[in-house]
Write an enzyme that holds these catalytic residues in place. Sequence first.
Site, short mmCIF file in Angstrom:
data_model
loop_
_atom_site.label_atom_id
_atom_site.label_comp_id
_atom_site.label_asym_id
_atom_site.label_seq_id
_atom_site.Cartn_x
_atom_site.Cartn_y
_atom_site.Cartn_z
N GLN A 232 42.06 30.71 37.33
CA GLN A 232 42.08 30.95 35.89
C GLN A 232 41.43 29.77 35.16
O GLN A 232 41.68 28.62 35.51
CB GLN A 232 43.53 31.13 35.41
CG GLN A 232 44.24 32.31 36.05
CD GLN A 232 43.66 33.65 35.63
OE1 GLN A 232 42.90 33.78 34.67
NE2 GLN A 232 44.00 34.69 36.37
N PHE B 214 44.15 41.89 44.09
CA PHE B 214 43.15 40.96 43.55
C PHE B 214 43.84 39.61 43.36
O PHE B 214 43.88 39.06 42.25
CB PHE B 214 42.58 41.46 42.21
CG PHE B 214 42.10 42.89 42.23
CD1 PHE B 214 40.78 43.17 42.57
CD2 PHE B 214 42.96 43.94 41.91
CE1 PHE B 214 40.33 44.49 42.60
CE2 PHE B 214 42.51 45.25 41.94
CZ PHE B 214 41.19 45.54 42.27
N CYS C 270 41.05 41.39 31.95
CA CYS C 270 40.18 40.54 31.13
C CYS C 270 39.16 41.40 30.37
O CYS C 270 38.18 40.88 29.85
CB CYS C 270 39.47 39.50 32.00
SG CYS C 270 38.58 40.21 33.38
N GLU D 224 42.96 40.39 48.68
CA GLU D 224 41.83 39.74 48.01
C GLU D 224 40.60 39.85 48.91
O GLU D 224 40.71 39.63 50.12
CB GLU D 224 42.21 38.27 47.75
CG GLU D 224 41.09 37.31 47.46
CD GLU D 224 40.34 37.59 46.16
OE1 GLU D 224 40.99 37.81 45.12
OE2 GLU D 224 39.09 37.61 46.20
N ASP E 56 45.15 42.58 38.99
CA ASP E 56 44.39 41.64 38.15
C ASP E 56 42.91 41.75 38.54
O ASP E 56 42.34 40.82 39.10
CB ASP E 56 44.93 40.22 38.36
CG ASP E 56 44.25 39.19 37.46
OD1 ASP E 56 43.45 39.58 36.59
OD2 ASP E 56 44.53 37.99 37.64
C1 LIG Z 1 40.46 38.16 37.76
S1 LIG Z 1 40.51 37.45 39.38
C2 LIG Z 1 42.24 37.32 39.62
C3 LIG Z 1 42.73 36.39 40.68
C4 LIG Z 1 44.21 36.04 40.67
N1 LIG Z 1 45.07 37.13 40.36
C5 LIG Z 1 44.47 34.87 39.75
O1 LIG Z 1 45.20 35.04 38.77
O2 LIG Z 1 43.96 33.77 40.01
C6 LIG Z 1 39.99 38.80 40.35
C7 LIG Z 1 39.94 38.55 41.84
O3 LIG Z 1 39.61 39.78 42.48
C8 LIG Z 1 38.76 39.54 43.58
N2 LIG Z 1 38.08 40.81 43.84
C9 LIG Z 1 37.01 41.33 43.21
N3 LIG Z 1 36.77 42.57 43.66
C10 LIG Z 1 37.70 42.85 44.59
C11 LIG Z 1 38.00 43.97 45.41
N4 LIG Z 1 37.26 45.06 45.34
N5 LIG Z 1 39.06 43.91 46.24
C12 LIG Z 1 39.81 42.79 46.31
N6 LIG Z 1 39.59 41.69 45.56
C13 LIG Z 1 38.56 41.72 44.71
C14 LIG Z 1 37.90 38.38 43.12
O4 LIG Z 1 37.38 37.68 44.23
C15 LIG Z 1 38.89 37.55 42.30
O5 LIG Z 1 39.53 36.59 43.12
#
Ligand SMILES: C[S@@+](CC[C@H](N)C(=O)[O-])C[C@H]1O[C@@H](n2cnc3c(N)ncnc32)[C@H](O)[C@@H]1O
Length: 386
Positions: free
Chosen positions: A222, A248, A344, A269, A317
């Site tokens: 974040q 995620f 977001c 993730e 998320d």
């Molecule tokens: C908005 S971030 C949230 C991370 C965590 N919840 C945090 O608060 O730090 C979104 C995360 O989703 C991962 N991501 C993106 N597409 C994805 C997918 N299809 N499946 C799993 N993870 C994914 C990204 O690598 C990233 O770490």
Amino acid sequence: VVEVTVEKLIYGGLGLAHDGGRALFIPLAAPGDRLRVRIIEEKKGYAIAAIEEVLEFSTSRREPPCPYYGICGGCQLQHLSYPAQLQAKVDFIRESLSRIGGIERPHLIQIIHGQEFNYRLRAELKLRTAGDHVQFGYYRPASHDLCEIDHCPLLSTALNDALDRLRAWPAPLFAGTQTIDLAQGQDGQIVTYPLVERNEISEVCWQVDQFTYWFDAQAFFQVNQFLLQDMLKLVVEGEEGDRALDLFCGVGFFSIPLAGHFKTVIGVESDQRAIWFAARNAADNQATNCRLEADSVEHWFVKKGARLESMDLVVVDPPRAGLSKRTAKAVVQLKPERVTYVSCNPTTLARDLKWFLEGGYTISAITALDLFPQTFHVETIVKLHR
Ligand SMILES: C[S@@+](CC[C@H](N)C(=O)[O-])C[C@H]1O[C@@H](n2cnc3c(N)ncnc32)[C@H](O)[C@@H]1O
């Protein structure tokens, strides 16, 4: 050239006005402005217009503090007072929920905010080498042209200092590099990707409440250092049960504190670096009941199929694109008692919430967090129950 009054801002940060029946979208406008504008681009159903002259200034206007504002594409709302920015963001959420999601929330959506400048602990800067000189900055609005900056008021002081140091490095070091990721640890240490500074460390850490998180310049963490605690609290406080699923999960920002409230927590993730940090963070924080799985959420659901056990809580998320319809349906099929959607992007949030509402869920709370002051971006946390 026409004269119009700006009615409100739309998501993206443009002012909305009408010239007869035609909608005009106007960059750098403020709600209540009386403007003389020039149409610069006709689109289907609306036009983009540029301000020629401000005839009457909106009361929500202020002098933008950053000298690059309007030339740099990083910020869209600096010309608004901070309270006006917060109001605009609550309106973006309300408007998206209503227009896209068909969800009316007549009562207040609370917005939590921190400091309005120097909040970023991470940044992605663009760069260009010009002879023996390296220029750092961001893209100009709607272009891939670099706007060179000396410093950025959104970055932490440590990141701005790091930018000064990077600028002093010889240009050939950056040959072929167009983007540099920087992150700051709580103690002021900087990591970059690609690695530039001599003797550079490759990871940093941040403590939020009693939890310590390691990450690097590439893995997601974040960005707003002033709201980390509020975010955790909003997602974790009051939760308990046997099983929680954190989709995620990044480096385990929510999974690890949730592990103190549930018997088992599963984090999913797709980024290998992030999940490697998540596993390490779980071990460091004695969250031995966290199971962290490296997979895309979509594939993970297919792989697990009917073998998935029930969940008390699912946290999602996702990135700006939101959930796929298939993922939203898979979560609904798990029948968790509660779902927390951390978003977001209010437009994809509104689209996705429809699938949860159709699946038998009710919204119990909506909270906004201004993680990205001066920009049109806003974080929304929606709590749903079955
Ligand atoms: C908005 S971030 C949230 C991370 C965590 N919840 C945090 O608060 O730090 C979104 C995360 O989703 C991962 N991501 C993106 N597409 C994805 C997918 N299809 N499946 C799993 N993870 C994914 C990204 O690598 C990233 O770490």
